[in-house]
Design a protein around this motif. Structure first.
Motif, PDB file in Angstrom:
ATOM      1  N   THR A 101       0.806  -1.213   0.000  1.00  0.00           N
ATOM      2  CA  THR A 101       0.000   0.000   0.000  1.00  0.00           C
ATOM      3  C   THR A 101       0.845   1.271   0.000  1.00  0.00           C
ATOM      4  OG1 THR A 101      -1.794  -1.147   1.125  1.00  0.00           O
ATOM      5  CG2 THR A 101      -1.806   1.257   1.236  1.00  0.00           C
ATOM      6  N   LEU A 102       1.854   1.338   0.831  1.00  0.00           N
ATOM      7  CA  LEU A 102       2.639   2.572   0.941  1.00  0.00           C
ATOM      8  C   LEU A 102       3.337   2.955  -0.363  1.00  0.00           C
ATOM      9  CD1 LEU A 102       3.984   2.288   4.586  1.00  0.00           C
ATOM     10  CD2 LEU A 102       2.107   3.700   3.724  1.00  0.00           C
ATOM     11  N   PRO A 103       3.999   2.032  -1.060  1.00  0.00           N
ATOM     12  CA  PRO A 103       4.565   2.439  -2.363  1.00  0.00           C
ATOM     13  C   PRO A 103       3.506   2.863  -3.372  1.00  0.00           C
ATOM     14  CG  PRO A 103       5.558   0.393  -1.623  1.00  0.00           C
ATOM     15  CD  PRO A 103       4.426   0.699  -0.687  1.00  0.00           C
ATOM     16  N   TYR A 104       2.370   2.169  -3.367  1.00  0.00           N
ATOM     17  CA  TYR A 104       1.290   2.531  -4.286  1.00  0.00           C
ATOM     18  C   TYR A 104       0.770   3.936  -3.988  1.00  0.00           C
ATOM     19  CZ  TYR A 104      -3.093   2.345  -6.838  1.00  0.00           C
ATOM     20  OH  TYR A 104      -4.130   2.625  -7.678  1.00  0.00           O
ATOM     21  N   VAL A 105       0.615   4.248  -2.721  1.00  0.00           N
ATOM     22  CA  VAL A 105       0.148   5.582  -2.333  1.00  0.00           C
ATOM     23  C   VAL A 105       1.163   6.640  -2.750  1.00  0.00           C
ATOM     24  CG1 VAL A 105      -0.290   7.067  -0.321  1.00  0.00           C
ATOM     25  CG2 VAL A 105      -1.349   4.817  -0.454  1.00  0.00           C
ATOM     26  N   ALA A 106       2.435   6.355  -2.553  1.00  0.00           N
ATOM     27  CA  ALA A 106       3.473   7.320  -2.926  1.00  0.00           C
ATOM     28  C   ALA A 106       3.474   7.576  -4.431  1.00  0.00           C
ATOM     29  CB  ALA A 106       4.839   6.817  -2.469  1.00  0.00           C
ATOM     30  N   ILE A 107       3.387   6.515  -5.212  1.00  0.00           N
ATOM     31  CA  ILE A 107       3.388   6.661  -6.671  1.00  0.00           C
ATOM     32  C   ILE A 107       2.125   7.375  -7.143  1.00  0.00           C
ATOM     33  CG2 ILE A 107       3.269   5.370  -8.839  1.00  0.00           C
ATOM     34  CD1 ILE A 107       5.131   3.296  -7.453  1.00  0.00           C
ATOM     35  N   SER A 108       0.981   6.970  -6.616  1.00  0.00           N
ATOM     36  CA  SER A 108      -0.279   7.598  -7.011  1.00  0.00           C
ATOM     37  C   SER A 108      -0.309   9.075  -6.615  1.00  0.00           C
ATOM     38  CB  SER A 108      -1.465   6.881  -6.369  1.00  0.00           C
ATOM     39  OG  SER A 108      -1.538   5.569  -6.845  1.00  0.00           O
ATOM     40  N   SER A 109       0.206   9.389  -5.442  1.00  0.00           N
ATOM     41  CA  SER A 109       0.242  10.785  -5.001  1.00  0.00           C
ATOM     42  C   SER A 109       1.114  11.610  -5.935  1.00  0.00           C
ATOM     43  CB  SER A 109       0.787  10.882  -3.577  1.00  0.00           C
ATOM     44  OG  SER A 109      -0.046  10.196  -2.691  1.00  0.00           O
ATOM     45  N   GLY A 110       2.245  11.049  -6.324  1.00  0.00           N
ATOM     46  CA  GLY A 110       3.118  11.758  -7.260  1.00  0.00           C
ATOM     47  C   GLY A 110       2.439  11.998  -8.591  1.00  0.00           C
ATOM     48  N   MET A 111       1.740  10.960  -9.097  1.00  0.00           N
ATOM     49  CA  MET A 111       1.042  11.111 -10.386  1.00  0.00           C
ATOM     50  C   MET A 111      -0.072  12.156 -10.284  1.00  0.00           C
ATOM     51  SD  MET A 111       0.781   7.253 -12.027  1.00  0.00           S
ATOM     52  CE  MET A 111      -0.955   7.401 -12.036  1.00  0.00           C
ATOM     53  N   LEU A 112      -0.874  12.082  -9.224  1.00  0.00           N
ATOM     54  CA  LEU A 112      -1.972  13.041  -9.079  1.00  0.00           C
ATOM     55  C   LEU A 112      -1.449  14.452  -8.874  1.00  0.00           C
ATOM     56  CD1 LEU A 112      -4.515  10.977  -6.972  1.00  0.00           C
ATOM     57  CD2 LEU A 112      -4.662  11.572  -9.389  1.00  0.00           C
ATOM     58  N   GLY A 113      -0.357  14.582  -8.130  1.00  0.00           N
ATOM     59  CA  GLY A 113       0.263  15.895  -7.961  1.00  0.00           C
ATOM     60  C   GLY A 113       0.744  16.460  -9.273  1.00  0.00           C
ATOM     61  N   TYR A 114       1.354  15.595 -10.067  1.00  0.00           N
ATOM     62  CA  TYR A 114       1.829  16.022 -11.391  1.00  0.00           C
ATOM     63  C   TYR A 114       0.663  16.436 -12.282  1.00  0.00           C
ATOM     64  CZ  TYR A 114       3.688  15.748 -16.107  1.00  0.00           C
ATOM     65  OH  TYR A 114       4.011  16.025 -17.405  1.00  0.00           O
ATOM     66  N   TYR A 115      -0.375  15.612 -12.307  1.00  0.00           N
ATOM     67  CA  TYR A 115      -1.547  15.942 -13.140  1.00  0.00           C
ATOM     68  C   TYR A 115      -2.186  17.256 -12.688  1.00  0.00           C
ATOM     69  CZ  TYR A 115      -1.386  11.138 -14.878  1.00  0.00           C
ATOM     70  OH  TYR A 115      -1.001   9.955 -15.442  1.00  0.00           O
ATOM     71  N   SER A 116      -2.223  17.489 -11.381  1.00  0.00           N
ATOM     72  CA  SER A 116      -2.820  18.730 -10.872  1.00  0.00           C
ATOM     73  C   SER A 116      -1.986  19.951 -11.214  1.00  0.00           C
ATOM     74  CB  SER A 116      -2.988  18.646  -9.353  1.00  0.00           C
ATOM     75  OG  SER A 116      -3.844  17.593  -9.021  1.00  0.00           O
ATOM     76  N   ALA A 117      -0.673  19.791 -11.234  1.00  0.00           N
ATOM     77  CA  ALA A 117       0.213  20.933 -11.462  1.00  0.00           C
ATOM     78  C   ALA A 117       0.398  21.291 -12.936  1.00  0.00           C
ATOM     79  CB  ALA A 117       1.579  20.656 -10.839  1.00  0.00           C
ATOM     80  N   THR A 118       0.176  20.325 -13.817  1.00  0.00           N
ATOM     81  CA  THR A 118       0.388  20.606 -15.242  1.00  0.00           C
ATOM     82  C   THR A 118      -0.802  21.352 -15.816  1.00  0.00           C
ATOM     83  OG1 THR A 118      -0.465  18.415 -15.819  1.00  0.00           O
ATOM     84  CG2 THR A 118       1.927  18.657 -15.627  1.00  0.00           C
ATOM     85  N   PRO A 119      -0.552  22.178 -16.819  1.00  0.00           N
ATOM     86  CA  PRO A 119      -1.655  22.948 -17.413  1.00  0.00           C
ATOM     87  C   PRO A 119      -2.560  22.090 -18.276  1.00  0.00           C
ATOM     88  CG  PRO A 119       0.457  23.566 -18.398  1.00  0.00           C
ATOM     89  CD  PRO A 119       0.734  22.548 -17.347  1.00  0.00           C
TER      90      PRO A 119
END
Length: 186
Positions: A168-186
């Motif tokens: 769970t913890l690696p999955y959460v870390a990877i998913s958080s990074g992806m969602l953060g990236y998607y949120s920050a990109t235009p």
């Protein structure tokens, strides 16, 4: 609102699958999703829109648990891992593609058209599941009484497992990074 109810409803849908079976659970969830989408389409104020999005989140929360249950019933272990990896790959690209497609729909039509397209896709999915998903799924419907206390006890037992946290913890870390990236990109 949508993501909160999407996340927490998955905890409930697992118990519904166990009690009612996959096929019936798919129907319940898609009907709730369609109702929420219709409410979002016709909403004329923010509270009504939020009710629609809440229902969409609750209904679509069943997608993950039901999909995994159906795949386990259809495929052997080796084929199952291939199918799940295909599913995960597709799900990982959707947060990047959906805003682009929705942006074009929104550019040419109004915001309600985005929900209209989603309603149409969900209705087609409902029809395809009705026509193509075998009615004799090898569901193991549990006839014993399923209480809220038993559900919480089962979740607590899962939370005590080291293997659960190791995945769970690696999955959460990877998913958080992806969602953060998607949120920050235009």
């Amino acid at each position: 609102v949508y993501l909160i109810f999407f996340a927490f409803s998955q905890l409930v849908w697992g118990a519904v699958i166990q009690k009612r079976g996959s096929r019936r659970t798919i129907y319940y969830s898609l009907i709730i999703t369609l109702a929420g989408t219709l409410i979002a389409i016709v909403s004329f104020n923010l509270p009504l829109y939020l009710i629609g999005r809440t229902l969409e989140g609750i209904g679509l929360g069943a997608a993950g648990p039901v999909t995994r249950t159906v795949l386990v019933n259809f495929f052997d272990r080796k084929e199952l891992s291939v199918r799940i990896s295909m599913m995960v790959g597709t799900a990982a690209t959707m947060p990047a593609l959906a805003p682009i497609v929705a942006g074009y729909v929104l550019y040419w039509i109004d915001w309600q058209a985005v929900f209209g397209v989603f309603f149409l896709m969900t209705a087609i999915l409902f029809y395809l599941i009705y026509r193509l998903l075998p009615s004799d799924l090898h569901d193991t419907v549990n006839d014993e009484e399923l209480t809220t206390m038993k559900i919480f006890r089962n979740y607590f037992n899962v939370l005590k497992q080291k293997a659960f946290w190791g995945y769970t913890l690696p999955y959460v870390a990877i998913s958080s990074g992806m969602l953060g990236y998607y949120s920050a990109t235009p």
